[in-house]
Every structure is written in structure tokens, then in C-alpha cells.
Scaffold this motif. Structure first.
Motif, PDB file in Angstrom:
ATOM      1  N   CYS A   1       0.835  -1.207   0.000  1.00  0.00           N
ATOM      2  CA  CYS A   1       0.000   0.000   0.000  1.00  0.00           C
ATOM      3  C   CYS A   1       0.867   1.254   0.000  1.00  0.00           C
ATOM      4  N   LEU A   2       1.854   1.289   0.874  1.00  0.00           N
ATOM      5  CA  LEU A   2       2.689   2.482   0.983  1.00  0.00           C
ATOM      6  C   LEU A   2       3.592   2.652  -0.233  1.00  0.00           C
ATOM      7  N   LYS A   3       3.985   1.561  -0.850  1.00  0.00           N
ATOM      8  CA  LYS A   3       4.750   1.659  -2.094  1.00  0.00           C
ATOM      9  C   LYS A   3       3.929   2.354  -3.175  1.00  0.00           C
ATOM     10  N   HIS A   4       2.630   2.159  -3.153  1.00  0.00           N
ATOM     11  CA  HIS A   4       1.734   2.797  -4.120  1.00  0.00           C
ATOM     12  C   HIS A   4       1.204   4.143  -3.619  1.00  0.00           C
ATOM     13  N   GLY A   5       1.662   4.579  -2.449  1.00  0.00           N
ATOM     14  CA  GLY A   5       1.217   5.873  -1.937  1.00  0.00           C
ATOM     15  C   GLY A   5      -0.205   5.867  -1.417  1.00  0.00           C
ATOM     16  N   VAL A   6      -0.604   4.743  -0.784  1.00  0.00           N
ATOM     17  CA  VAL A   6      -1.967   4.586  -0.271  1.00  0.00           C
ATOM     18  C   VAL A   6      -1.892   4.247   1.219  1.00  0.00           C
ATOM     19  N   ILE A   7      -2.815   4.794   1.999  1.00  0.00           N
ATOM     20  CA  ILE A   7      -2.846   4.531   3.444  1.00  0.00           C
ATOM     21  C   ILE A   7      -2.924   3.031   3.714  1.00  0.00           C
ATOM     22  N   ALA A   8      -2.162   2.582   4.726  1.00  0.00           N
ATOM     23  CA  ALA A   8      -2.150   1.180   5.139  1.00  0.00           C
ATOM     24  C   ALA A   8      -2.876   1.051   6.473  1.00  0.00           C
ATOM     25  N   GLN A   9      -4.030   0.357   6.457  1.00  0.00           N
ATOM     26  CA  GLN A   9      -4.813   0.172   7.680  1.00  0.00           C
ATOM     27  C   GLN A   9      -5.546  -1.165   7.565  1.00  0.00           C
TER      28      GLN A   9
ATOM     29  N   ILE B   1      -2.201  11.695   7.703  1.00  0.00           N
ATOM     30  CA  ILE B   1      -1.848  10.333   8.108  1.00  0.00           C
ATOM     31  C   ILE B   1      -0.960   9.669   7.058  1.00  0.00           C
ATOM     32  N   LEU B   2      -1.323   9.851   5.789  1.00  0.00           N
ATOM     33  CA  LEU B   2      -0.544   9.237   4.715  1.00  0.00           C
ATOM     34  C   LEU B   2       0.896   9.768   4.717  1.00  0.00           C
ATOM     35  N   MET B   3       1.047  11.057   4.941  1.00  0.00           N
ATOM     36  CA  MET B   3       2.382  11.633   4.959  1.00  0.00           C
ATOM     37  C   MET B   3       3.219  11.017   6.077  1.00  0.00           C
ATOM     38  N   LYS B   4       2.622  10.847   7.267  1.00  0.00           N
ATOM     39  CA  LYS B   4       3.348  10.258   8.384  1.00  0.00           C
ATOM     40  C   LYS B   4       3.718   8.813   8.084  1.00  0.00           C
ATOM     41  N   GLN B   5       2.795   8.058   7.479  1.00  0.00           N
ATOM     42  CA  GLN B   5       3.079   6.663   7.150  1.00  0.00           C
ATOM     43  C   GLN B   5       4.179   6.557   6.101  1.00  0.00           C
TER      44      GLN B   5
ATOM     45  N   GLU C   1       6.585   8.743   5.454  1.00  0.00           N
ATOM     46  CA  GLU C   1       7.867   9.116   6.053  1.00  0.00           C
ATOM     47  C   GLU C   1       8.433   7.965   6.873  1.00  0.00           C
ATOM     48  N   ALA C   2       7.581   7.297   7.628  1.00  0.00           N
ATOM     49  CA  ALA C   2       8.034   6.154   8.423  1.00  0.00           C
ATOM     50  C   ALA C   2       8.486   5.013   7.519  1.00  0.00           C
ATOM     51  N   TYR C   3       7.759   4.830   6.408  1.00  0.00           N
ATOM     52  CA  TYR C   3       8.088   3.744   5.473  1.00  0.00           C
ATOM     53  C   TYR C   3       9.463   3.958   4.835  1.00  0.00           C
ATOM     54  N   LYS C   4       9.790   5.196   4.545  1.00  0.00           N
ATOM     55  CA  LYS C   4      11.106   5.502   3.987  1.00  0.00           C
ATOM     56  C   LYS C   4      12.231   5.110   4.947  1.00  0.00           C
ATOM     57  N   GLU C   5      11.928   5.121   6.227  1.00  0.00           N
ATOM     58  CA  GLU C   5      12.908   4.745   7.248  1.00  0.00           C
ATOM     59  C   GLU C   5      12.814   3.265   7.611  1.00  0.00           C
ATOM     60  N   GLY C   6      11.995   2.522   6.839  1.00  0.00           N
ATOM     61  CA  GLY C   6      11.883   1.083   7.067  1.00  0.00           C
ATOM     62  C   GLY C   6      10.877   0.679   8.112  1.00  0.00           C
ATOM     63  N   ASN C   7       9.955   1.579   8.456  1.00  0.00           N
ATOM     64  CA  ASN C   7       8.965   1.291   9.498  1.00  0.00           C
ATOM     65  C   ASN C   7       7.564   1.160   8.913  1.00  0.00           C
ATOM     66  N   LEU C   8       6.769   0.230   9.468  1.00  0.00           N
ATOM     67  CA  LEU C   8       5.398  -0.011   9.034  1.00  0.00           C
ATOM     68  C   LEU C   8       4.439   0.252  10.184  1.00  0.00           C
ATOM     69  N   PRO C   9       3.150   0.547   9.888  1.00  0.00           N
ATOM     70  CA  PRO C   9       2.187   0.828  10.962  1.00  0.00           C
ATOM     71  C   PRO C   9       2.060  -0.277  12.002  1.00  0.00           C
TER      72      PRO C   9
END
Length: 433
Positions: A102-110, A262-266, A268-276
Motif C-alpha cells: 500500500c505504501l509503495k503505491h502511496g496509499v494509506i495502510a490500515q 496520516i498518509l504523509m506520516k506513514q 515518512e516512516a516507510y522511507k525509514e523502514g517502518n510499518l504501521p
């Protein structure tokens, strides 16, 4: 009183000890004779850890409750009085794979809505319907209490495609009662709340404290609305926006009302290797290390504050109401049957409902404000299509469901669903066409 055989499918869950604790606390009014904890082969180690802890807890309490663990689902279900389902098909690892795509495609992950929630439902519905076939055969009079996420979608699939008695449960209503009890310094029995919505898309439309309406006064008070905002929303919505809203949204609404934030925060975290779900993974590891210790005979402090913790209380309270035919009102996920006129009769909704031994009946809702009705109808249509997609295995319906969801830009839906299905291929037999 009839002997109670309670079956927990997904018994190796980290939440099971909280359910055991709730049963112990309420044993004097609901003496459960047997608790069967069921899991799959891959979960046998976790199941063993939870079972041993449950036995220590029951021994410490001094109650004659038999705890039986098994990988044989059918043996457990046979003759059950109540069955609780709390499974996660694919485990946290599949949740994380969905989040990553989801985050690779720029979509909220929930995991309960949007694209990740959609895949969670597609993996889970076939398994739940298989479980229900066993219940129809081996325990046709049992009540199924579903906690498995996405709860509303799963519950709708069950009552649309089986003949068993089912109700969906979540912790959100319980949290609202706790919040208002703390704010007004009254016991929960002095509070009455009107809810409307579906699971994880719920609104408080009226609030009474000792018989006096408080919702309007709350909305007009900057300090009070800010306090509610802090207690019920994970990120916090604009107080002025809430004051104009006419209802109090639950903690999942920021996904729809603060999507970009929320998407922006997710991302940014994903770029650092972190998932929700990384926090949940760490939490599970810590909890099982505690559960495994032979010295552990009670729940760790603070466990009642974790996400999902209040489901145990909700489940046992509903079981009590069913078992004793108390006709109490609980906020649960049930078949609409006209309670919310703007939704189909066979839609799954979450509203105040009268819980009886033989049925659970939703109470009719008041007029729904247009801005609430609009989002509710949109998400409900997505949920209906998701159930249909899971049952028919139709890829076209999958695409339409995902493209409809407000957290998934329609132009991204096709590429996103292709990647998600490639990652989930092992769970789809027969394949989608």
C-alpha cells in the motif's frame, strides 16, 4: 443453569488471557464450565503458552474451569454453547506485506479498511465460512461472537452466506462509555449513548448522563470537545470542525478526515523502514515472553489499555445477556433489517441492539445527518462489494470495490490490486478470475 462450553477459535492470540481474566472476574454470575482454545498447526507454540497461562490463572482464582487446547477445530466446536472467533489469516507477516505494498503505491495502510483491510477480508472470509460450516453441523444452536477483523465485513459475510446465529463485537463502544464515565465522574450505568454506523465507522449521535442530554453542551464547549478529541481520536481532529459536526466520530475517522496528514506520516516512516504494525509486532513479542514465564499468574499491568483490550469485556457481557435472556441493550454489529433506512436491509451495521436468547434486534436510528449518511453509504457499498468479491472470486468486483474506497485513488486501484494479489497468491484457492 445450562453448562457453558465456550470455544475460542484463535485461542493462541495474545488477547486470550484478557478473555480468561474477564471470565474469572464474572464467574459468579456466568460460571463457564469448559473453555476450548483452538488454533492451527503454525500457532501451536503460542497456543501452548496461552493455555498454560490460562490454567495458572484459573488455578489461582480457585474456580473449576476446564481449559482444553486443541488443533482439532471440529472436536472443539461439537456441542459448543458459545464460540468466539479472533483469527488473523496470514498472521502479522501478511499484514505487514499488505502495508508495504500500500505504501509503495502511496496509499494509506490500515488493516480494517482501505486496500489492506480489503485483502485482510479476502483472506479471512473463506476461512470463516469454513468454520461456520462446522458450526452448522456440530453446534447448530451455538451463538458465534465474531471479533475477527475487519469485523463488520466478516460478520456480514457470515449472516449472508450461513444459517448460524452471529453477532460482531468491537471495543469502540466500551471505550466511549469509559471516556464519558471519566469525564463526568459517574459510573457507566448512569450513561446512555446512541450510536450509528458500521464497525470502525461509528458516530455518537446522542449522550445522556443520568437522563440529561449532554451532546449539545459538549459540542459548544472548547475544553470539553478537546478532551473528547484527545481521548477518542489517535491523531486529533480540528476542534472547530468537531463542533460543527453534530456528532462525535470514533478513532478511525481521522483516516477519512485527515487522510493526507496520516498518509504523509506513514510514508515518512516507510522511507525509514517502518510499518504501521511494527509496534504491534514488538508488543506481541514482549507479551509472549511474559506469558511464557511460569511465574506469570496474572496479566501484566497496563494490558487493559492496549488496542482491542475491551473486546473481552464486550464479549462476556453479550454472552450474559444471551444466556439469561436479559434483553439488555448492547452496541453490536448486526443485520440492518431497516434500522438505518438509508442502507440495505441485509447490510451489517453497528448500533444499539436488544440482545435476547434467540435473537439480537437493532434499534431504529434517528434521522442521519447528510454528511454522516454520505460517508456511511460509501463505506457500506465498499463492504458489500468486498463480501461479494470474496464469495464469487470475481476480479472485476474486487477492482470496483477497491476503486470505490475513499482511501484508494481510483487511478491507482488496478496496479495496486495486481501487486496485492501477487503477494497473497498462496491464500487464494480457487483463484480469482
Amino acid at each position: 443453569m445450562n453448562t457453558i462450553k465456550l470455544v475460542v477459535i484463535g485461542g493462541g492470540s495474545s488477547y486470550t488471557p484478557q478473555l480468561i481474566e474477564e471470565i474469572i472476574q464474572q464467574y459468579e454470575v456466568l460460571p463457564v464450565a469448559e473453555i476450548w482454545l483452538v488454533d492451527i498447526l503454525e500457532g501451536r507454540k503460542r497456543l501452548s503458552i496461552v493455555t498454560n497461562l490460562a490454567k495458572r490463572m484459573v488455578t489461582r482464582a480457585g474456580y473449576p474451569i476446564k481449559i482444553i487446547d486443541t488443533l482439532d477445530r471440529r472436536q472443539a466446536i461439537k456441542g459448543a454453547t458459545y464460540i468466539i472467533t479472533q483469527i488473523r489469516v496470514g498472521g502479522l507477516s501478511m499484514r505487514q506485506r499488505d502495508e508495504s505494498i500500500c505504501l509503495k503505491h502511496g496509499v494509506i495502510a490500515q488493516e480494517t479498511t482501505g486496500a489492506a483491510g480489503f485483502m485482510n477480508a479476502l483472506r479471512t472470509i473463506p476461512v470463516m465460512l469454513d468454520i461456520c460450516e462446522d458450526i452448522e453441523e456440530l453446534a447448530p444452536d451455538a451463538w458465534l461472537l465474531n471479533i475477527t477483523n475487519p469485523c463488520g465485513i466478516i460478520t456480514e459475510a457470515i449472516y449472508k452466506h450461513t444459517n448460524i446465529k452471529v453477532v460482531g463485537l468491537s471495543e469502540t463502544p466500551t471505550h466511549f462509555y469509559q471516556t464519558f464515565a471519566e469525564m463526568y465522574q459517574v459510573p457507566k450505568k448512569d450513561i446512555n449513548i446512541s450510536f450509528v454506523g458500521t464497525n470502525h465507522l461509528l458516530w455518537v449521535t446522542e449522550l445522556f448522563i443520568k437522563g440529561k442530554s449532554k451532546l449539545t453542551d459538549m459540542m459548544l464547549s472548547d475544553s470539553t470537545i478537546s478532551e473528547v478529541n484527545d481521548k477518542t481520536n489517535s491523531l486529533g481532529l480540528d476542534p472547530f470542525f468537531l463542533q460543527t459536526y453534530g456528532a462525535i466520530p470514533c478513532n478511525h475517522h481521522p483516516y477519512y478526515l485527515e487522510t493526507e496528514k496520516i498518509l504523509m506520516k506513514q510514508k515518512e516512516a516507510y522511507k525509514e523502514g517502518n510499518l504501521p504494525s511494527d509496534g504491534r509486532t514488538r508488543e506481541e513479542t514482549t507479551l509472549f515472553s511474559i506469558y511464557e514465564r511460569k511465574s506469570t499468574i496474572e496479566l501484566p499491568k497496563g494490558l487493559e489499555d492496549r488496542e482491542g483490550a475491551a473486546c473481552a469485556e464486550a464479549a462476556i457481557n453479550v454472552i450474559k445477556s444471551i444466556h439469561y435472556d436479559q434483553k439488555q441493550v448492547h452496541t453490536v454489529s448486526v443485520c440492518n433489517n431497516g434500522a438505518i433506512p438509508c442502507l440495505p436491509d441485509d447490510a451489517c451495521i453497528q448500533v444499539n441492539s436488544v440482545v435476547e436468547q434467540h435473537r439480537i434486534s437493532p434499534l431504529n436510528s434517528e434521522i442521519i445527518l447528510p454528511h454522516i449518511r454520505g460517508l456511511l453509504q460509501l463505506i457500506k457499498a465498499f463492504e458489500e462489494l468486498t463480501v461479494e468479491a470474496a464469495v464469487t472470486r470475481n476480479m472485476g468486483i474486487c477492482l470496483q470495490a477497491l476503486a470505490l474506497h475513499p482511501l484508494v485513488p481510483a487511478e491507482k486501484a488496478h496496479a495496486l490490486i495486481q501487486d496485492l494479489f501477487m503477494e497473497n497468491e498462496a491464500y487464494f484457492h480457487p483463484v480469482f478470475y
